[in-house]
Structure formats: C-alpha cells, structure tokens
Scaffold this motif. Structure first.
Motif, PDB file in Angstrom:
ATOM      1  N   ASN A  85      29.889  -7.601  46.421  1.00 37.99           N
ATOM      2  CA  ASN A  85      30.305  -8.324  47.629  1.00 37.99           C
ATOM      3  C   ASN A  85      31.681  -8.442  48.074  1.00 37.99           C
ATOM      4  OD1 ASN A  85      29.998  -9.914  49.642  1.00 37.99           O
ATOM      5  ND2 ASN A  85      29.782 -11.949  48.428  1.00 37.99           N
ATOM      6  N   ASP A  86      32.006  -7.426  48.764  1.00 35.79           N
ATOM      7  CA  ASP A  86      33.517  -7.172  49.294  1.00 35.79           C
ATOM      8  C   ASP A  86      33.302  -7.603  50.671  1.00 35.79           C
ATOM      9  OD1 ASP A  86      36.180  -6.804  49.752  1.00 35.79           O
ATOM     10  OD2 ASP A  86      35.918  -4.619  48.951  1.00 35.79           O
TER      11      ASP A  86
ATOM     12  N   GLY B 225      30.425 -17.961  42.276  1.00 38.13           N
ATOM     13  CA  GLY B 225      31.529 -17.945  43.069  1.00 38.13           C
ATOM     14  C   GLY B 225      31.366 -16.458  43.638  1.00 38.13           C
TER      15      GLY B 225
ATOM     16  N   GLY C  33      29.414 -15.144  45.723  1.00 37.38           N
ATOM     17  CA  GLY C  33      29.151 -15.447  46.964  1.00 37.38           C
ATOM     18  C   GLY C  33      27.496 -14.992  47.345  1.00 37.38           C
ATOM     19  N   LYS C  34      26.653 -15.271  46.080  1.00 35.17           N
ATOM     20  CA  LYS C  34      25.318 -15.121  46.083  1.00 35.17           C
ATOM     21  C   LYS C  34      24.725 -16.033  47.034  1.00 35.17           C
ATOM     22  CE  LYS C  34      23.645 -16.684  42.527  1.00 35.17           C
ATOM     23  NZ  LYS C  34      23.422 -17.116  41.009  1.00 35.17           N
ATOM     24  N   SER C  35      24.923 -17.192  47.059  1.00 36.35           N
ATOM     25  CA  SER C  35      24.168 -18.156  47.997  1.00 36.35           C
ATOM     26  C   SER C  35      24.681 -17.945  49.084  1.00 36.35           C
ATOM     27  CB  SER C  35      24.994 -19.678  47.807  1.00 36.35           C
ATOM     28  OG  SER C  35      24.861 -19.868  46.542  1.00 36.35           O
ATOM     29  N   THR C  36      25.756 -17.359  49.639  1.00 37.75           N
ATOM     30  CA  THR C  36      25.925 -17.007  51.114  1.00 37.75           C
ATOM     31  C   THR C  36      25.067 -15.742  51.380  1.00 37.75           C
ATOM     32  OG1 THR C  36      28.381 -17.678  50.492  1.00 37.75           O
ATOM     33  CG2 THR C  36      28.122 -16.244  52.656  1.00 37.75           C
TER      34      THR C  36
ATOM     35  N   ARG D 293      37.868 -17.396  45.336  1.00 33.57           N
ATOM     36  CA  ARG D 293      36.727 -17.944  46.171  1.00 33.57           C
ATOM     37  C   ARG D 293      36.469 -19.257  45.545  1.00 33.57           C
ATOM     38  NH1 ARG D 293      33.035 -12.350  46.912  1.00 33.57           N
ATOM     39  NH2 ARG D 293      34.592 -11.293  48.220  1.00 33.57           N
TER      40      ARG D 293
ATOM     41  N   ARG E 287      36.336 -22.623  47.550  1.00 34.86           N
ATOM     42  CA  ARG E 287      35.048 -23.231  47.799  1.00 34.86           C
ATOM     43  C   ARG E 287      35.256 -24.965  47.757  1.00 34.86           C
ATOM     44  NH1 ARG E 287      29.902 -21.446  44.430  1.00 34.86           N
ATOM     45  NH2 ARG E 287      30.972 -22.352  42.735  1.00 34.86           N
TER      46      ARG E 287
HETATM   47  P1  ADP Z   1      27.812 -18.445  44.538  1.00 36.66           P
HETATM   48  O1  ADP Z   1      26.483 -18.701  45.266  1.00 36.66           O
HETATM   49  O2  ADP Z   1      27.780 -17.021  44.044  1.00 36.66           O
HETATM   50  O3  ADP Z   1      28.424 -19.350  43.820  1.00 36.66           O
HETATM   51  P2  ADP Z   1      29.204 -18.937  47.432  1.00 36.66           P
HETATM   52  O4  ADP Z   1      28.069 -18.229  48.244  1.00 36.66           O
HETATM   53  O5  ADP Z   1      29.098 -20.280  47.329  1.00 36.66           O
HETATM   54  O6  ADP Z   1      29.181 -18.345  45.771  1.00 36.66           O
HETATM   55  O7  ADP Z   1      30.374 -18.249  47.643  1.00 36.66           O
HETATM   56  C1  ADP Z   1      31.646 -18.832  47.187  1.00 36.66           C
HETATM   57  C2  ADP Z   1      32.976 -18.761  48.243  1.00 36.66           C
HETATM   58  O8  ADP Z   1      33.175 -17.409  48.665  1.00 36.66           O
HETATM   59  C3  ADP Z   1      32.518 -19.510  49.379  1.00 36.66           C
HETATM   60  O9  ADP Z   1      33.381 -20.167  49.971  1.00 36.66           O
HETATM   61  C4  ADP Z   1      32.040 -18.437  50.278  1.00 36.66           C
HETATM   62  O10 ADP Z   1      32.372 -18.812  51.673  1.00 36.66           O
HETATM   63  C5  ADP Z   1      33.200 -17.158  49.918  1.00 36.66           C
HETATM   64  N1  ADP Z   1      32.494 -15.937  50.127  1.00 36.66           N
HETATM   65  C6  ADP Z   1      31.257 -15.544  50.036  1.00 36.66           C
HETATM   66  N2  ADP Z   1      31.237 -14.168  50.295  1.00 36.66           N
HETATM   67  C7  ADP Z   1      32.366 -13.817  50.814  1.00 36.66           C
HETATM   68  C8  ADP Z   1      33.003 -12.441  51.016  1.00 36.66           C
HETATM   69  N3  ADP Z   1      32.353 -11.371  51.066  1.00 36.66           N
HETATM   70  N4  ADP Z   1      34.449 -12.487  51.249  1.00 36.66           N
HETATM   71  C9  ADP Z   1      35.085 -13.743  51.096  1.00 36.66           C
HETATM   72  N5  ADP Z   1      34.556 -14.832  50.830  1.00 36.66           N
HETATM   73  C10 ADP Z   1      33.286 -14.922  50.517  1.00 36.66           C
END
Ligand code: ADP
Ligand code: 5GP
Length: 226
Positions: A166-167, A12, A14-17, A131, A135
């Motif tokens: 990741n802010d 959560g 935001g690693k995948s993002t 987050r 999601r």
């Molecule tokens: P992970 O791969 O770490 O489990 P995700 O990439 O699925 O996490 O991100 C989790 C949620 O947070 C998603 O809904 C994504 O769109 C959101 N997110 C990612 N980076 C940020 C950010 N910098 N600020 C706010 N929301 C974010």
C-alpha cells in the motif's frame, strides 16, 4: 459456496482504508465484524467496526464454540471471528471478507484451505511509523508496540497467497479489487472477458511468487531499525 477472503496487515498499513474503498466498488461481499475485548477507539461504534465484549463474554463464546478462529493480539486483547458470519454470507449468496491477524489467518487457512489470503504491507518502516503517528489514535507506547509487532508479523508474509504494497492508495485499491474479482472469475470456470482478463493480469502481479523482489527492501527497512 462463499469465497472467504482473509486480509492481514501490520497495524497502520492502511488496511481499514483499503477495505473501506473495496466495499465501495465490490458487491456481494460481506464484512465479518469481529468480537474483541479491547476498548473502542475514536469514533468506533459497537456492532460496526467491532462487537465490543468483556473477557467473560468472550470466554463464554469460546466455550460455546462460536468462533471460527480467535487469538490474543499484541499480547493484550482478544479478537475473534464468529462462525455465524460465514453462515449468513452463504445464506445470502455473498462472499465474506475477514480482517484478521496472522494467527487468525493461519487458523482459517487450516479450516478453509481454499480461502484467499492477502497480506498488505506498508512501503517501509518509516512510512508505517508516520502513518501510525498521523492517525493520532495510539499513545507513543502503543505505537512502539505496534511497530515491534509489525516487524514480526511481516516475517509471515510468505504464508499468504497475495502480497499488496500500500504505497499509492489508488493503485493498491485497484489491486485489491482485482484480486477479489479475479478469484470470482477463476472459480466460475468461465472464459474471461477482455475486462476480466485485465483483472486476472493485475492480480497475478500480486501473487506471492511475483512479489518477493518488492518485499525484500521493505523487510530490510524493518530489520535495520532493530
Ligand atoms: P490499519 O487499518 O492498517 O491499521 P488505517 O487504514 O487506519 O490502517 O491507516 C493508517 C493511516 O494511514 C490512516 O491515517 C490512513 O489515512 C493512512 N493511509 C492509508 N493508506 C495510505 C496511503 N496509501 N498513503 C498514505 N497514507 C495512507
Ligand atoms: P485493531 O486493534 O488495530 O483494530 O486490530 C488489531 C489487530 O487485530 C489487526 O491486525 C486486526 O486485523 C486483528 N483482528 C481484528 N479482528 C480480528 C479477529 O477476529 N481475529 C483475529 N485473529 N484478529 C483480528
């Protein structure tokens, strides 16, 4: 020799993002598609985010020594990195990025000490919870489990070479890109250009020893919720 980049983060964060953004801007980088025994979520496709296999198939791969590392994550499902991806990246002259948990990262660092490890942190517990909810992929029970695991995972941050908070997404993406490209520059042994020197400086700010002050309030936010 390919550079192996290990990216870990509490679920959560935001690693995948971030990793998706990275692949848009960095070339000659392969993504290691892990094998997992967990069920696909949402729009996930077999062979894209993961190769989804049964526990029997996973066990057969362990038996055949096909994994560079593997681990049981969240005390539930198995995840593993196939050795094959590293061979393929090397053959193609590319670097390789592994998105794996702290247990897997420790195994890879032991086998490939020169691998570059990056730990991604959310800005705090509250933002992580938001987050995960936002999601909309996990049940309340699963969210609770992930938050609990996050607190324990975060305690391992000091085993990583780089720490990324990741802010703001755009800034975190720039920092991740800087880490990846600066390691290439460093290992090339060439004199950095002006542009490359800027990347090196950005990456330097994310090095573990520089990041400790930024990490402390984040750790506190997780421990206060106990
Ligand atoms: P992970 O791969 O770490 O489990 P995700 O990439 O699925 O996490 O991100 C989790 C949620 O947070 C998603 O809904 C994504 O769109 C959101 N997110 C990612 N980076 C940020 C950010 N910098 N600020 C706010 N929301 C974010
Ligand atoms: P998710 O189920 O949210 O996709 O992933 C759960 C956790 O498993 C994440 O921390 C992710 O980095 C980790 N993971 C994914 N693939 C692998 C792998 O091949 N090996 C290990 N050790 N962990 C993995």
């Amino acid at each position: 020799m390919s550079i192996v980049y290990i990216v870990s983060a509490p679920s959560g964060s935001g690693k995948s993002t971030l990793v998706n953004e990275l692949f848009k801007v960095v070339r000659h980088l392969d993504f290691s598609i892990s094998y997992t025994t967990r069920q696909p979520r949402g729009s996930e496709q077999n062979g894209k985010e993961y190769s989804f296999v049964t526990k029997e198939e996973f066990d057969a791969m362990i038996e055949a020594d096909e994994f560079l590392e593997y681990a049981k994550v969240f005390g539930k499902d198995y995840y593993g990195t196939a050795r094959r991806f590293l061979k393929q990246a090397e053959a193609g002259g590319n670097d390789l990025l592994l998105d794996i948990d702290v247990q897997g990262a420790a195994q890879v660092k032991q086998k490939i000490p020169e691998a570059v490890s990056i730990f991604i942190l959310p800005p705090g517990r509250e933002q992580l919870e938001w987050r995960l909810r936002n999601r909309g992929q996990d049940s309340e029970e699963e969210i609770g489990r992930r938050l609990d695991t996050a607190r324990r995972e975060i305690e391992n941050y000091s085993k990583y070479d780089y720490i990324l908070v990741n802010d703001r997404l755009e800034q975190a993406t720039d920092e991740l890109k800087a880490i990846v490209l600066s390691e290439r520059v460093r290992r090339s042994g060439k004199q950095p250009s002006v542009e490359e020197a800027k990347l090196l400086a950005t990456a330097q700010e994310c090095r573990l020893e520089r990041a400790r002050d930024r990490v402390r309030p984040i750790l506190d936010s997780f421990n206060q919720g106990r």
